[in-house]
Design an enzyme around this catalytic site. Structure first.
Site, mmCIF file in Angstrom:
data_model
loop_
_atom_site.group_PDB
_atom_site.id
_atom_site.type_symbol
_atom_site.label_atom_id
_atom_site.label_comp_id
_atom_site.label_asym_id
_atom_site.label_seq_id
_atom_site.Cartn_x
_atom_site.Cartn_y
_atom_site.Cartn_z
ATOM 1 N N LYS A 10 0.627 -1.059 0.087
ATOM 2 C CA LYS A 10 0.197 0.057 0.118
ATOM 3 C C LYS A 10 0.898 0.969 0.191
ATOM 4 O O LYS A 10 0.209 2.472 0.227
ATOM 5 C CB LYS A 10 -0.905 0.001 1.411
ATOM 6 C CG LYS A 10 -1.725 -0.969 1.639
ATOM 7 C CD LYS A 10 -2.885 -1.535 0.080
ATOM 8 C CE LYS A 10 -3.711 -2.081 0.703
ATOM 9 N NZ LYS A 10 -5.080 -2.883 -0.577
ATOM 10 N N TYR A 51 -6.296 -6.741 19.364
ATOM 11 C CA TYR A 51 -5.159 -6.405 20.105
ATOM 12 C C TYR A 51 -6.171 -5.389 21.087
ATOM 13 O O TYR A 51 -5.382 -5.697 23.283
ATOM 14 C CB TYR A 51 -3.899 -5.299 19.768
ATOM 15 C CG TYR A 51 -3.003 -6.248 18.940
ATOM 16 C CD1 TYR A 51 -2.535 -7.452 19.465
ATOM 17 C CD2 TYR A 51 -3.161 -5.913 17.297
ATOM 18 C CE1 TYR A 51 -1.460 -7.787 17.978
ATOM 19 C CE2 TYR A 51 -2.272 -6.237 16.766
ATOM 20 C CZ TYR A 51 -1.734 -7.088 16.563
ATOM 21 O OH TYR A 51 -1.332 -7.960 16.152
ATOM 22 N N HIS A 60 -1.621 -2.106 8.954
ATOM 23 C CA HIS A 60 -3.355 -3.000 8.504
ATOM 24 C C HIS A 60 -4.238 -2.535 7.775
ATOM 25 O O HIS A 60 -4.318 -0.848 7.561
ATOM 26 C CB HIS A 60 -3.787 -2.847 10.046
ATOM 27 C CG HIS A 60 -3.180 -4.023 10.517
ATOM 28 N ND1 HIS A 60 -2.892 -4.165 12.143
ATOM 29 C CD2 HIS A 60 -2.310 -5.222 10.502
ATOM 30 C CE1 HIS A 60 -2.843 -5.638 12.920
ATOM 31 N NE2 HIS A 60 -1.793 -5.997 11.829
ATOM 32 N N ARG A 68 5.937 -8.593 16.561
ATOM 33 C CA ARG A 68 4.986 -7.888 16.187
ATOM 34 C C ARG A 68 3.713 -7.315 16.734
ATOM 35 O O ARG A 68 3.112 -6.507 17.153
ATOM 36 C CB ARG A 68 4.718 -7.992 14.823
ATOM 37 C CG ARG A 68 3.924 -7.510 13.660
ATOM 38 C CD ARG A 68 3.499 -7.758 12.420
ATOM 39 N NE ARG A 68 2.473 -7.667 11.563
ATOM 40 C CZ ARG A 68 2.361 -5.974 11.186
ATOM 41 N NH1 ARG A 68 3.067 -5.305 11.339
ATOM 42 N NH2 ARG A 68 0.793 -6.035 10.943
#
Length: 296
Positions: free
Chosen positions: A170, A274, A265, A242
């Site tokens: 991206k 998380y 993300h 990570r």
């Protein structure tokens, strides 16, 4: 080298009575899988369960839906059936991979103490240990994917400003790097990299002892080795650092949106897991530490 894509396409057309859409999906998924293996320096015939599990983990990291991941795994299994059909393999390494419901599986993380133990393991007086220290520090400092770590070039980190430029599908994202990680990477680049790099190293930041770019599989083994020497009994992978990066930032007050940006993300729902992990952690701390929590 075999043209896996073309041969697999012929196999699907001749041996598998599937619809055109199904064949197209299998080919598209398999192409992505072959690209993943290529980036790790692994040829399909040599890939094991660990490599295929790594690919499944990679799809989770990209925020792919459970349905998409299930279809990808079916495509990979079919690809290995094709290799067996061609006489290139005796058994299917994807057969034993099991998928758990994503909503029931929370990431494994390390505590702050375990992170410190892990980071203390490499011997920085040795070229390999100095390199490994830099990699572990940078992975925990930035939360980048293992595949992104091994694809870094020297110019992707600005040591003076303490910023890493991570190039993904991206685009490029800028991630701050804490001072200890900057010191570790700087020490490796200026003191030890030249001792193991060779003409084939190019601009690769992290190289193996033969001078080539480090592979994902090689880094996986490095992490497992240091976890064992640190006495960490949790089942960890490069992704564990990570996940730990994300949870520890969240514990420190970082916003989910900021963590999403740093981790790359595409969908914030991948980051919100998380929050659930933090909630579970807080509840466990409460149960373990509150003097009246265990009273009947």
């Amino acid at each position: 080298m075999l043209d896996y894509y073309s041969l697999f396409s012929e196999y699907l057309a001749e041996q598998k009575p599937n619809s055109a859409n199904t064949r197209e999906s299998y080919l598209r998924d398999t192409l992505h899988f072959l690209e993943f293996l290529s980036e790790s320096g692994v040829v399909p015939e040599q890939a094991g369960e660990e490599d295929i599990q790594g690919y499944v983990d990679h799809l989770h990291e990209l925020g792919r839906s459970p349905t998409t991941i299930t279809r990808n795994l079916a495509s990979v299994r079919c690809f290995y059936k094709f290799l067996i059909f061609r006489g290139l393999l005796d058994k299917n390494p994807a057969k034993g991979i099991k998928l758990e419901r994503a909503e029931k599986k929370l990431p494994q993380v390390l505590s702050g103490e375990e992170i410190n133990l892990l980071l203390a393991q490499p011997d920085i007086t040795d070229p390999k240990g100095c390199r490994d220290k830099a990699m572990l520090e940078l992975l925990y400092a930035t939360g980048i994917r293992a595949s992104e770590l091994i694809n870094l070039d020297i110019g992707d980190i600005n040591l003076r400003s303490g910023v890493l430029y991570c190039r993904g599908n991206k685009g490029v994202r800028s991630i701050p790097v804490y001072p200890a990680a900057v010191v570790a990477v700087s020490d490796y680049i200026y003191r030890m990299r030249g001792l193991i790099a060779g003409p084939e190293s190019g601009d690769a930041l992290f190289v193996n002892l033969n001078g080539g770019r480090l592979t994902r599989q090689g880094f996986w083994k490095i992490v497992k080795g240091y976890a064992a020497s640190a006495g960490i009994t949790k089942e960890i992978t490069p992704h564990t650092l990570r996940h730990s990066f994300a949870l520890h930032l969240l514990e420190g007050g970082a916003s989910v949106k900021d963590i999403q940006t740093m981790m790359g993300h595409a969908d914030i729902s991948s980051t919100q897991v998380y929050v659930q992990l933090l909630d579970n952690h807080v509840k466990q701390v409460y149960q373990d530490c509150h003097p009246r929590a265990k009273l009947g």
